[in-house]
Design an enzyme around this catalytic site. Structure first.
Site, PDB file in Angstrom:
ATOM      1  N   HIS A  62      70.924  15.902  53.435  1.00 37.16           N
ATOM      2  CA  HIS A  62      71.810  14.823  54.198  1.00 37.16           C
ATOM      3  C   HIS A  62      71.960  15.203  55.706  1.00 37.16           C
ATOM      4  CE1 HIS A  62      75.937  14.277  56.537  1.00 37.16           C
ATOM      5  NE2 HIS A  62      76.352  14.234  55.085  1.00 37.16           N
ATOM      6  N   ASP A 104      76.472  10.494  52.427  1.00 41.55           N
ATOM      7  CA  ASP A 104      77.409  10.968  52.172  1.00 41.55           C
ATOM      8  C   ASP A 104      78.054  11.987  50.392  1.00 41.55           C
ATOM      9  OD1 ASP A 104      78.034  11.592  54.696  1.00 41.55           O
ATOM     10  OD2 ASP A 104      80.211  11.326  54.913  1.00 41.55           O
TER      11      ASP A 104
END
Length: 136
Positions: A62, A104
């Site tokens: 991420h 996300d």
């Protein structure tokens, strides 16, 4: 409301945290997001070291995903997304915001798919134990 704010601040330390928290909540249920706030070497603020397991790797990936968004500001860019047939769908016309959403989304799916690797001993992990981080 205070708990929501604390979780949002701790989760990854950057990005549209409320939206990421909402995605995780919708995908995995109540209380799921707070499991990752200080998990391993890469969940929470900073990119501290080699992932301790697949769950921690979700946070590492991420952070790398956000770093690749050079023309965007994932720390402030809010995006639009929806749920269609149980799947997250990133929308909107702004390519930067859509990419933040995709980062996300990938993290949320990664957490879900690696739930079996979650280890409580890494829930609040001492970051000084982390080894040198892998490059993105």
């Amino acid at each position: 409301m205070r708990t929501l704010w604390i979780v949002a601040v701790l989760l990854v330390g950057e990005g549209s945290l409320i939206q990421l928290w909402e995605m995780i909540f919708q995908e995995m249920g109540k209380g799921a997001a707070k499991k990752y706030g200080l998990y391993g070497c890469n969940c929470g603020m900073g990119h501290r070291g080699r992932p301790v397991d697949a769950t921690d790797r979700c946070c590492s990936v991420h952070k790398c995903c956000y770093k690749k968004l050079t023309d965007c500001d994932p720390k402030t860019d809010r995006y639009s997304y929806s749920w269609e047939n149980g799947a997250i769908v990133c929308g909107g016309d702004d390519p930067c915001r859509k990419e933040v959403c995709e980062c996300d989304k990938a993290t949320t799916i990664c957490f879900r798919d690696n739930l079996d690797t979650y280890d409580k001993k890494y829930k609040i992990y001492l970051k000084f134990l982390c080894k040198k981080p892998e490059p993105c």
